[in-house]
Design a protein around this motif. Structure first.
Motif, PDB file in Angstrom:
ATOM      1  N   MET A   1       0.852  -1.168   0.000  1.00 47.26           N
ATOM      2  CA  MET A   1       0.000   0.000   0.000  1.00 47.26           C
ATOM      3  C   MET A   1       0.906   1.242   0.000  1.00 47.26           C
ATOM      4  SD  MET A   1      -2.950   1.244   2.692  1.00 47.26           S
ATOM      5  CE  MET A   1      -2.037   0.833   4.130  1.00 47.26           C
ATOM      6  N   LEU A   2       0.463   2.281  -0.636  1.00 50.24           N
ATOM      7  CA  LEU A   2       1.200   3.536  -0.684  1.00 50.24           C
ATOM      8  C   LEU A   2       0.911   4.366   0.559  1.00 50.24           C
ATOM      9  CD1 LEU A   2       0.421   4.525  -4.372  1.00 50.24           C
ATOM     10  CD2 LEU A   2       2.416   3.313  -3.516  1.00 50.24           C
ATOM     11  N   LEU A   3       1.880   5.170   0.970  1.00 50.52           N
ATOM     12  CA  LEU A   3       1.680   6.048   2.118  1.00 50.52           C
ATOM     13  C   LEU A   3       0.529   7.006   1.861  1.00 50.52           C
ATOM     14  CD1 LEU A   3       2.520   7.116   4.883  1.00 50.52           C
ATOM     15  CD2 LEU A   3       4.198   8.558   3.728  1.00 50.52           C
ATOM     16  N   SER A   4       0.358   7.435   0.632  1.00 54.84           N
ATOM     17  CA  SER A   4      -0.720   8.371   0.306  1.00 54.84           C
ATOM     18  C   SER A   4      -2.107   7.757   0.521  1.00 54.84           C
ATOM     19  CB  SER A   4      -0.595   8.851  -1.140  1.00 54.84           C
ATOM     20  OG  SER A   4      -0.689   7.756  -2.027  1.00 54.84           O
ATOM     21  N   LEU A   5      -2.205   6.429   0.554  1.00 52.11           N
ATOM     22  CA  LEU A   5      -3.486   5.745   0.751  1.00 52.11           C
ATOM     23  C   LEU A   5      -3.706   5.278   2.182  1.00 52.11           C
ATOM     24  CD1 LEU A   5      -3.461   3.541  -2.471  1.00 52.11           C
ATOM     25  CD2 LEU A   5      -4.622   5.726  -2.114  1.00 52.11           C
ATOM     26  N   SER A   6      -2.714   5.490   3.033  1.00 51.69           N
ATOM     27  CA  SER A   6      -2.804   5.045   4.422  1.00 51.69           C
ATOM     28  C   SER A   6      -3.854   5.865   5.169  1.00 51.69           C
ATOM     29  CB  SER A   6      -1.448   5.218   5.100  1.00 51.69           C
ATOM     30  OG  SER A   6      -1.515   4.793   6.430  1.00 51.69           O
ATOM     31  N   PRO A   7      -4.679   5.220   5.995  1.00 51.33           N
ATOM     32  CA  PRO A   7      -5.707   5.959   6.725  1.00 51.33           C
ATOM     33  C   PRO A   7      -5.106   6.801   7.854  1.00 51.33           C
ATOM     34  CG  PRO A   7      -5.816   3.620   7.226  1.00 51.33           C
ATOM     35  CD  PRO A   7      -4.776   3.780   6.179  1.00 51.33           C
ATOM     36  N   VAL A   8      -5.781   7.889   8.167  1.00 46.97           N
ATOM     37  CA  VAL A   8      -5.361   8.761   9.258  1.00 46.97           C
ATOM     38  C   VAL A   8      -5.495   8.014  10.580  1.00 46.97           C
ATOM     39  CG1 VAL A   8      -5.914  10.897  10.488  1.00 46.97           C
ATOM     40  CG2 VAL A   8      -6.001  10.833   7.993  1.00 46.97           C
ATOM     41  N   GLY A   9      -4.523   8.178  11.462  1.00 52.20           N
ATOM     42  CA  GLY A   9      -4.566   7.553  12.771  1.00 52.20           C
ATOM     43  C   GLY A   9      -3.978   6.164  12.826  1.00 52.20           C
ATOM     44  N   GLU A  10      -3.327   5.735  11.776  1.00 47.53           N
ATOM     45  CA  GLU A  10      -2.767   4.389  11.733  1.00 47.53           C
ATOM     46  C   GLU A  10      -1.238   4.437  11.701  1.00 47.53           C
ATOM     47  OE1 GLU A  10      -2.738   1.079   8.335  1.00 47.53           O
ATOM     48  OE2 GLU A  10      -4.703   1.389   9.248  1.00 47.53           O
ATOM     49  N   ILE A  11      -0.614   3.535  12.437  1.00 50.94           N
ATOM     50  CA  ILE A  11       0.844   3.400  12.415  1.00 50.94           C
ATOM     51  C   ILE A  11       1.195   2.328  11.396  1.00 50.94           C
ATOM     52  CG2 ILE A  11       2.885   2.743  13.721  1.00 50.94           C
ATOM     53  CD1 ILE A  11       1.490   3.800  16.220  1.00 50.94           C
ATOM     54  N   SER A  12       2.117   2.655  10.502  1.00 51.78           N
ATOM     55  CA  SER A  12       2.532   1.722   9.459  1.00 51.78           C
ATOM     56  C   SER A  12       4.051   1.681   9.401  1.00 51.78           C
ATOM     57  CB  SER A  12       1.989   2.161   8.102  1.00 51.78           C
ATOM     58  OG  SER A  12       0.595   2.253   8.128  1.00 51.78           O
ATOM     59  N   ARG A  13       4.572   0.588   8.876  1.00 50.70           N
ATOM     60  CA  ARG A  13       6.026   0.432   8.722  1.00 50.70           C
ATOM     61  C   ARG A  13       6.363   0.568   7.240  1.00 50.70           C
ATOM     62  NH1 ARG A  13       9.911  -1.138  11.989  1.00 50.70           N
ATOM     63  NH2 ARG A  13       8.435  -1.794  13.577  1.00 50.70           N
ATOM     64  N   ILE A  14       7.399   1.331   6.943  1.00 43.01           N
ATOM     65  CA  ILE A  14       7.830   1.540   5.565  1.00 43.01           C
ATOM     66  C   ILE A  14       8.568   0.294   5.081  1.00 43.01           C
ATOM     67  CG2 ILE A  14       9.327   2.894   4.061  1.00 43.01           C
ATOM     68  CD1 ILE A  14       8.723   5.308   5.806  1.00 43.01           C
ATOM     69  N   LYS A  15       8.144  -0.226   3.929  1.00 41.06           N
ATOM     70  CA  LYS A  15       8.770  -1.412   3.350  1.00 41.06           C
ATOM     71  C   LYS A  15       9.741  -1.063   2.231  1.00 41.06           C
ATOM     72  CE  LYS A  15       4.903  -4.436   4.408  1.00 41.06           C
ATOM     73  NZ  LYS A  15       3.828  -5.250   3.857  1.00 41.06           N
ATOM     74  N   ALA A  16       9.452   0.001   1.482  1.00 42.07           N
ATOM     75  CA  ALA A  16      10.318   0.399   0.371  1.00 42.07           C
ATOM     76  C   ALA A  16      10.058   1.856   0.032  1.00 42.07           C
ATOM     77  CB  ALA A  16      10.051  -0.468  -0.857  1.00 42.07           C
ATOM     78  N   ILE A  17      11.048   2.458  -0.594  1.00 38.74           N
ATOM     79  CA  ILE A  17      10.902   3.826  -1.092  1.00 38.74           C
ATOM     80  C   ILE A  17      11.384   3.818  -2.530  1.00 38.74           C
ATOM     81  CG2 ILE A  17      11.570   6.236  -0.812  1.00 38.74           C
ATOM     82  CD1 ILE A  17      12.088   5.611   2.158  1.00 38.74           C
ATOM     83  N   TRP A  18      10.499   4.196  -3.438  1.00 37.24           N
ATOM     84  CA  TRP A  18      10.836   4.222  -4.861  1.00 37.24           C
ATOM     85  C   TRP A  18      11.122   5.658  -5.267  1.00 37.24           C
ATOM     86  CZ3 TRP A  18       6.058   1.034  -6.769  1.00 37.24           C
ATOM     87  CH2 TRP A  18       6.196  -0.294  -6.392  1.00 37.24           C
ATOM     88  N   ALA A  19      12.329   6.106  -4.995  1.00 35.12           N
ATOM     89  CA  ALA A  19      12.713   7.475  -5.323  1.00 35.12           C
ATOM     90  C   ALA A  19      14.166   7.484  -5.780  1.00 35.12           C
ATOM     91  CB  ALA A  19      12.526   8.376  -4.111  1.00 35.12           C
ATOM     92  N   GLU A  20      14.571   8.621  -6.346  1.00 32.65           N
ATOM     93  CA  GLU A  20      15.940   8.781  -6.799  1.00 32.65           C
ATOM     94  C   GLU A  20      16.879   8.817  -5.597  1.00 32.65           C
ATOM     95  OE1 GLU A  20      13.468  11.053  -7.612  1.00 32.65           O
ATOM     96  OE2 GLU A  20      12.956  10.044  -9.466  1.00 32.65           O
ATOM     97  N   ALA A  21      18.161   8.589  -5.853  1.00 29.84           N
ATOM     98  CA  ALA A  21      19.156   8.499  -4.774  1.00 29.84           C
ATOM     99  C   ALA A  21      19.231   9.771  -3.942  1.00 29.84           C
ATOM    100  CB  ALA A  21      20.523   8.170  -5.360  1.00 29.84           C
ATOM    101  N   HIS A  22      19.178  10.944  -4.581  1.00 27.34           N
ATOM    102  CA  HIS A  22      19.280  12.186  -3.803  1.00 27.34           C
ATOM    103  C   HIS A  22      18.045  12.410  -2.931  1.00 27.34           C
ATOM    104  CE1 HIS A  22      17.101  13.639  -7.352  1.00 27.34           C
ATOM    105  NE2 HIS A  22      16.696  14.648  -6.607  1.00 27.34           N
TER     106      HIS A  22
END
Length: 70
Positions: A1-22
């Motif tokens: 699930m994307l962080l942008s779709l995470s519901p308010v008030g919920e704790i989630s753990r980041i599994k991956a980040i798809w972004a450039e190195a910088h």
């Protein structure tokens, strides 16, 4: 699930980040990295998220939030 779709008030753990190195370096300096917990505090009307990470509160834009996988 994307962080942008995470519901308010919920704790989630980041599994991956798809972004450039910088962008990854900037996020790591801010304390956002793989395996850290993120608490979504607020979502605004223009897709900005207010999150708590490692005891710090910060805003993440919608485009970046769609690159963070929970």
């Amino acid at each position: 699930m994307l962080l942008s779709l995470s519901p308010v008030g919920e704790i989630s753990r980041i599994k991956a980040i798809w972004a450039e190195a910088h962008i990854m370096n900037i996020l790591e300096e801010a304390g956002i990295a793989v395996d850290c917990e993120v608490y979504v505090r607020l979502k605004t009307y223009d897709d900005v998220l207010i999150v708590d990470v490692n005891g710090k509160r910060m805003a993440i834009g919608g485009e970046l939030a769609r690159k963070i996988i929970l």
